[in-house]
Structure formats: structure tokens, C-alpha cells
Design a protein around this motif. Structure first.
Motif, PDB file in Angstrom:
ATOM      1  N   ALA B 159       0.846  -1.203   0.000  1.00 49.27           N
ATOM      2  CA  ALA B 159       0.000   0.000   0.000  1.00 49.27           C
ATOM      3  C   ALA B 159       0.878   1.248   0.000  1.00 49.27           C
ATOM      4  N   ILE B 160       1.940   1.227   0.808  1.00 50.68           N
ATOM      5  CA  ILE B 160       2.827   2.389   0.893  1.00 50.68           C
ATOM      6  C   ILE B 160       3.431   2.675  -0.475  1.00 50.68           C
ATOM      7  N   LYS B 161       3.834   1.612  -1.155  1.00 49.63           N
ATOM      8  CA  LYS B 161       4.403   1.808  -2.492  1.00 49.63           C
ATOM      9  C   LYS B 161       3.376   2.463  -3.420  1.00 49.63           C
ATOM     10  N   ASN B 162       2.147   1.994  -3.330  1.00 50.41           N
ATOM     11  CA  ASN B 162       1.100   2.561  -4.192  1.00 50.41           C
ATOM     12  C   ASN B 162       0.790   4.021  -3.871  1.00 50.41           C
ATOM     13  N   VAL B 163       0.899   4.389  -2.592  1.00 52.54           N
ATOM     14  CA  VAL B 163       0.482   5.742  -2.222  1.00 52.54           C
ATOM     15  C   VAL B 163       1.650   6.724  -2.203  1.00 52.54           C
ATOM     16  N   LEU B 164       2.846   6.241  -2.483  1.00 52.15           N
ATOM     17  CA  LEU B 164       4.014   7.115  -2.377  1.00 52.15           C
ATOM     18  C   LEU B 164       3.885   8.409  -3.176  1.00 52.15           C
ATOM     19  N   PRO B 165       3.421   8.367  -4.425  1.00 51.03           N
ATOM     20  CA  PRO B 165       3.263   9.628  -5.158  1.00 51.03           C
ATOM     21  C   PRO B 165       2.292  10.571  -4.450  1.00 51.03           C
ATOM     22  N   ALA B 166       1.177  10.039  -3.979  1.00 46.64           N
ATOM     23  CA  ALA B 166       0.192  10.869  -3.297  1.00 46.64           C
ATOM     24  C   ALA B 166       0.749  11.419  -1.985  1.00 46.64           C
ATOM     25  N   LEU B 167       1.540  10.568  -1.302  1.00 46.88           N
ATOM     26  CA  LEU B 167       2.138  10.972  -0.040  1.00 46.88           C
ATOM     27  C   LEU B 167       3.125  12.115  -0.252  1.00 46.88           C
ATOM     28  N   PHE B 168       3.900  12.005  -1.309  1.00 49.99           N
ATOM     29  CA  PHE B 168       4.861  13.058  -1.600  1.00 49.99           C
ATOM     30  C   PHE B 168       4.150  14.331  -2.033  1.00 49.99           C
ATOM     31  N   ASN B 169       3.064  14.185  -2.743  1.00 52.95           N
ATOM     32  CA  ASN B 169       2.274  15.365  -3.084  1.00 52.95           C
ATOM     33  C   ASN B 169       1.818  16.079  -1.822  1.00 52.95           C
ATOM     34  N   GLU B 170       1.416  15.285  -0.830  1.00 51.68           N
ATOM     35  CA  GLU B 170       0.972  15.862   0.431  1.00 51.68           C
ATOM     36  C   GLU B 170       2.128  16.619   1.094  1.00 51.68           C
ATOM     37  N   PHE B 171       3.321  16.024   1.040  1.00 56.88           N
ATOM     38  CA  PHE B 171       4.490  16.666   1.620  1.00 56.88           C
ATOM     39  C   PHE B 171       4.783  17.992   0.898  1.00 56.88           C
ATOM     40  N   ILE B 172       4.731  17.944  -0.417  1.00 54.11           N
ATOM     41  CA  ILE B 172       4.984  19.147  -1.223  1.00 54.11           C
ATOM     42  C   ILE B 172       3.934  20.219  -0.916  1.00 54.11           C
ATOM     43  N   ALA B 173       2.689  19.788  -0.817  1.00 52.94           N
ATOM     44  CA  ALA B 173       1.626  20.733  -0.482  1.00 52.94           C
ATOM     45  C   ALA B 173       1.876  21.323   0.896  1.00 52.94           C
ATOM     46  N   SER B 179       3.063  28.164   4.983  1.00 47.45           N
ATOM     47  CA  SER B 179       3.223  29.617   4.850  1.00 47.45           C
ATOM     48  C   SER B 179       2.217  30.401   5.700  1.00 47.45           C
ATOM     49  N   ILE B 180       1.235  29.703   6.269  1.00 43.01           N
ATOM     50  CA  ILE B 180       0.301  30.420   7.150  1.00 43.01           C
ATOM     51  C   ILE B 180       0.841  30.501   8.575  1.00 43.01           C
ATOM     52  N   ALA B 181       2.028  29.947   8.802  1.00 39.79           N
ATOM     53  CA  ALA B 181       2.592  29.955  10.160  1.00 39.79           C
ATOM     54  C   ALA B 181       2.762  31.380  10.672  1.00 39.79           C
ATOM     55  N   GLY B 182       2.976  32.316   9.717  1.00 35.26           N
ATOM     56  CA  GLY B 182       3.146  33.716  10.100  1.00 35.26           C
ATOM     57  C   GLY B 182       1.953  34.289  10.848  1.00 35.26           C
ATOM     58  N   TYR B 183       0.793  33.682  10.675  1.00 30.01           N
ATOM     59  CA  TYR B 183      -0.408  34.130  11.377  1.00 30.01           C
ATOM     60  C   TYR B 183      -0.199  34.138  12.877  1.00 30.01           C
ATOM     61  N   ILE B 184       0.604  33.217  13.365  1.00 22.55           N
ATOM     62  CA  ILE B 184       0.857  33.188  14.808  1.00 22.55           C
ATOM     63  C   ILE B 184       2.330  33.511  15.062  1.00 22.55           C
ATOM     64  N   ALA B 185       2.863  34.395  14.187  1.00 19.05           N
ATOM     65  CA  ALA B 185       4.179  34.996  14.408  1.00 19.05           C
ATOM     66  C   ALA B 185       5.348  34.022  14.359  1.00 19.05           C
ATOM     67  N   VAL B 186       5.153  32.916  13.659  1.00 22.06           N
ATOM     68  CA  VAL B 186       6.293  32.019  13.454  1.00 22.06           C
ATOM     69  C   VAL B 186       7.040  32.494  12.217  1.00 22.06           C
ATOM     70  N   ARG B 187       8.365  32.612  12.303  1.00 21.86           N
ATOM     71  CA  ARG B 187       9.123  33.238  11.219  1.00 21.86           C
ATOM     72  C   ARG B 187       9.549  32.220  10.175  1.00 21.86           C
ATOM     73  N   ASP B 188       8.585  31.742   9.394  1.00 24.14           N
ATOM     74  CA  ASP B 188       8.918  30.870   8.268  1.00 24.14           C
ATOM     75  C   ASP B 188       9.309  31.756   7.093  1.00 24.14           C
ATOM     76  N   ILE B 189       9.572  31.157   5.954  1.00 27.72           N
ATOM     77  CA  ILE B 189      10.105  31.911   4.835  1.00 27.72           C
ATOM     78  C   ILE B 189       9.152  33.008   4.351  1.00 27.72           C
ATOM     79  N   THR B 190       7.860  32.706   4.343  1.00 26.94           N
ATOM     80  CA  THR B 190       6.895  33.717   3.897  1.00 26.94           C
ATOM     81  C   THR B 190       6.856  34.901   4.863  1.00 26.94           C
ATOM     82  N   LYS B 191       6.861  34.581   6.151  1.00 31.32           N
ATOM     83  CA  LYS B 191       6.822  35.635   7.170  1.00 31.32           C
ATOM     84  C   LYS B 191       8.079  36.515   7.057  1.00 31.32           C
ATOM     85  N   VAL B 192       9.224  35.873   6.884  1.00 34.12           N
ATOM     86  CA  VAL B 192      10.480  36.606   6.736  1.00 34.12           C
ATOM     87  C   VAL B 192      10.381  37.565   5.552  1.00 34.12           C
TER      88      VAL B 192
END
Lengths: 240, 237
Positions: B159-173, B179-192
């Protein structure tokens, strides 16, 4: 060895098995034939509880395998099963396919299991394929590996569910040859099959299952030459 | 005409200089990128753990022979995926942060993104488990392997092999959604990027951030391809 008492199985409203009572002795080779949808595969799959019977009793080596407290995994270790579609594990090498269960269940060490796998693969002439994957084998080779995978557990009985039905015609022979060898070695077996010639030659007893019951059974010679049940007569006239 | 072009180029390079190089500002981007990657990795790892458990709960609960316990487990799992997938992630993040158990926004982000990711990954794994032929389970069980061993050694690896593309898509997403981390003042790349922009009134930081996301995603896609090729070894006929 296997005793079945008034076995019934329904899927919803569809009553597939309508009371089968049967005893299979050690060393017997029982061929089960019948039209499709007759319940013959369901009967076989009930024997190791891949299908949960609706009612009835199944005794295997003195144990009621439908009892609540029975460890069905333990019982299945003694009942090898071979499927129509082989069901090899595609993500594991041939060797791992064979050794996974005996090692995981601590019946053998990895090295013992490897040795056993190699011995079995050598027997069917596929030792050189030990470290390849199932996708690289032909249908006949896959089924023969599936058979020795079951054999690696040293079962007391082998259940075959239409082992040659999914094979190209030219590969049926090699699989039947292997099953015949096992039969000659004295393995107890129950085979659901459409290969009438094979049933006649290898089986010690042939059973005709139709409409969820055993309509007729006999020694193969008598069974095929003098069928009595009219449904069996018409079935044989169509398939022979 | 030529002078106008020069002026555009001139101001662009000046913007870039001020947004990236002046006062070692590039260090901020690197820190931000680190935060973004950390959040995405932790979220997806947490998501995988939650996702596998929830998927297994749903799978066993949906079987014909499922007992009352598995059915109850499946109900809870259904509730979880419904709520998480039915509400915006920003809102989930704000709610998690408002619980104020977390002294730092970073922890709230990890937990919030992890819980969010888990719901999506659960659905990915559920479809992955369902995609494995029932014959595989039957073969495992008929060899005497337990339900658990059959799941972990036979069904899940496939199953893991079959879902790997979808799983990686989730990671990429997830890399992008953090990028919404800045909403609570976390300094991610977008906030910076947005805070540099806000301080110096230049827009180049936004483009710089966009390029950084793009590079991360392209690199991840390459890793994905390589992984798929490796897992595909057993498929070659």
C-alpha cells in the motif's frame, strides 16, 4: 482428518452451502467438481475458515476449528492453500515469499528456511529464480512457487482452489505435474478443479457439488463411467 | 527608450540588493527556509503516524465482520477526518494556538499542521490499503500469519508503495501550506519575506521567497521520482 458436519454458508440471502456432511481421511486425494456458482470453492474456503461458515461443524485433526477459543492461525499452518490467482507477494523476492511465514511464525530460523526454500525451488527447477520477483515469472512458474510456498510450512493437508483455471493452456501441464508428484508422495489433498482428466487420474475420490450440496461422489472410474445423478450426467456431458 | 530599460533594470537590481544582500539579509531567508522545512517535515511525519492508525481503524471498522469496538473506532476516525477536512487550516491553527498550552508558536504549528496532515494522509493510506487485492490478505492468513502480521508485512508495504506519489504530493503541499505559520508569528520563509518587504517597502523579498519555494518543490519532486524508481524494482517483468 477433516470432518465436516452439516456445513451451511449464506452470503446475505444467498444460501451457497446447504448442509454438507463429509469426512476426508489422511492420504485421500479428493477432487471437487461442479458447475460455477455451485459452492465448491466456498466449501473449500470454509475448510480453513477463509469463509466463516454460517452453521455446522468442521473438525480438523480432532479439533473443532469453529470453536470460539480455537487458534485458527495455528490450524492454518497445517492446511496449505493454493489459489486460482497464485497470490504471490509481489513486493517480496521468490525466496522471501517462501520463507516469510515459517520464519515469522518461528517455525524455522532464517537459514533453515532459506535452505528449505532452495531445496523446494530446486525440486521445481526454479532455483535460479530465488532472488527475482514474482513479476518476472510466467503464470505456471508463479503457481508452482505458490504451491511450494504452502509446502514450506510442512502442512498435513493441501487445499487447491482451481489451481490451473487462470493459466494459459500450455502452462497447465507443469502445474498439474507438480500436484501429481505431491499426490504420489502421499499428501492429503482437496482439489477444486475443472480438469476432469486430472481428477480421474489423480483423485482417489471425486465429489460433485451442485446447488450447495454433494449430489454424488465415488471412486473416479465409477464416477465418470457411470454417473447416476441426472445433474451430474448433464454436467459431464457438457465438460467431457 | 534605452534609458527607460536601464532604469527598470537599475531599480530591480537595487531592490534585489536591498532585499537580499544588504545587512546580510540572506541569512534571514535561510533561517526562514529552515523553519518552513522543519514544520513541513514534522507535520508530515506526525501525519503519517496519525494517518496510518486512522486508516487502519477505518479499514477494520468497515469490514463486514467488524466488531462493535472497531466500528466505534471507525466512527471516531470518520469524525476526525470530516472535521479536519471540512474546516480551513488557518482556523485550525488559530484554534490550536488559542489553547495556549504551547509557549511557542512553532510547537502550535507542528501540532496543528500534523493533525491537519494526518486527516489527508489517512485518506491516502485508506485508499492505498483498499487498493491491495484481498487475495494478498487471504494468502497471508492461509499461511497461518496473524491479522497484524499480514497487515504489516504484506498489505502495508504494498500500500505504501502505491500511495508514495500521493504521499509526496501531500508533503509538497505541506511545504507550501506552512506559509500560514506567520499568522501566529512564526518566522517561516513567507513571514520573513513579508516582514522585510514591510520594513523597506520593496517587493523583491516576495519573489525571492517564491523562488525558494519553487526550488524546494523541484528538489522534492526529484527525490520522489528516485524513490519511486527504487520501489518499482519488483515490478519489472
Amino acid at each position: 482428518m477433516i470432518e465436516v458436519k452439516d456445513l451451511c454458508k449464506s452470503f446475505g440471502d444467498n444460501q451457497v452451502l446447504r448442509g454438507i456432511t463429509e469426512t476426508i481421511e489422511k492420504g485421500e486425494k479428493v477432487a471437487v467438481i461442479g458447475p460455477s456458482g455451485s459452492g465448491k470453492s466456498t466449501f473449500l474456503r470454509c475448510l480453513n475458515r477463509l469463509e466463516e461458515p454460517t452453521s455446522g461443524e468442521i473438525w480438523f485433526e480432532g479439533q473443532n476449528i469453529l470453536a470460539k477459543d480455537v487458534n485458527i492461525d495455528k490450524i492454518r499452518q497445517k492446511m496449505g492453500m493454493v489459489f486460482q490467482h497464485f497470490n504471490l507477494f509481489p513486493h517480496l523476492s521468490i525466496r522471501q515469499n517462501i520463507t516469510l511465514a515459517p520464519v515469522n511464525l518461528k517455525l524455522m530460523s532464517q537459514s533453515e528456511a532459506d535452505a528449505r526454500a532452495e531445496q523446494l525451488l530446486d525440486r521445481i527447477g526454479l532455483l535460479d529464480k530465488a532472488d527475482t520477483y514474482p513479476a518476472m515469472l510466467s503464470g505456471g512458474q508463479k503457481q508452482r512457487v505458490a504451491i511450494i510456498r504452502a509446502l514450506a510450512m510442512n502442512p498435513d493437508v493441501m487445499l487447491f482452489d482451481e489451481p490451473t483455471s487462470a493459466l494459459d493452456p500450455e502452462m497447465v501441464g507443469e502445474v498439474l505435474d507438480l500436484i501429481r508428484e505431491l499426490a504420489n508422495d502421499g499428501m492429503t489433498m482437496v482439489i477444486v478443479t475443472h480438469e476432469m482428466g486430472f481428477a480421474r487420474e489423480v483423485a482417489t475420490r471425486v465429489m460433485f457439488v451442485d446447488e450447495g450440496v454433494i449430489k454424488e461422489q465415488n471412486a473416479p472410474e465409477e464416477f465418470f463411467s457411470h454417473p447416476k445423478d441426472p445433474r451430474l450426467q448433464s454436467f459431464l456431458s457438457k465438460v467431457l | 527608450m534605452i534609458s527607460a530599460k536601464l532604469t527598470i533594470w537599475d531599480s530591480l537590481s537595487k531592490d534585489l540588493y536591498r532585499g537580499l544582500i544588504q545587512d546580510d539579509r540572506w541569512k534571514l531567508y535561510i533561517e526562514g527556509t529552515g523553519v518552513t522545512l522543519l514544520l513541513a517535515v514534522v507535520a508530515v511525519l506526525m501525519g503519517i503516524v496519525i494517518g496510518v492508525l486512522v486508516a487502519i481503524g477505518k479499514f477494520y471498522g468497515s469490514r463486514r465482520a467488524a466488531g462493535p469496538v472497531w466500528r466505534a473506532v471507525a466512527k471516531v476516525c470518520d469524525f476526525y477526518t470530516t472535521v479536519i477536512r471540512g474546516t480551513p487550516m488557518v482556523l485550525q491553527l488559530l484554534i490550536i494556538y488559542s489553547l495556549t498550552v504551547w509557549s511557542k508558536g512553532t510547537y502550535a504549528c507542528m501540532i496543528g499542521f500534523g493533525i491537519n496532515s494526518g486527516a489527508y494522509i489517512a485518506e491516502i493510506f485508506r485508499s492505498g490499503i483498499n487498493s491491495i487485492d484481498i487475495g494478498q490478505t487471504e494468502a497471508g492468513r492461509s499461511l497461518g500469519l496473524s491479522e497484524k502480521t499480514t497487515m504489516t508485512r504484506i498489505v502495508l508495504p504494498q500500500a505504501i508503495k502505491n500511495v508514495l506519489p500521493a504521499l509526496f504530493n501531500e508533503f509538497i503541499a505541506m511545504v507550501k501550506e506552512t506559509s500560514i505559520a506567520g499568522y501566529i508569528a512564526v518566522r517561516d520563509i513567507t513571514k520573513v519575506a513579508s516582514s522585510i518587504k514591510g520594513t523597506y517597502f520593496i517587493s523583491s523579498p516576495l519573489y525571492i521567497a517564491a523562488v525558494i519555494y519553487l526550488v524546494m518543490v523541484l528538489l522534492l519532486t526529484r527525490v520522489q521520482k528516485r524513490l519511486e524508481r527504487r520501489l518499482g524494482r519488483s515490478d519489472r517483468g
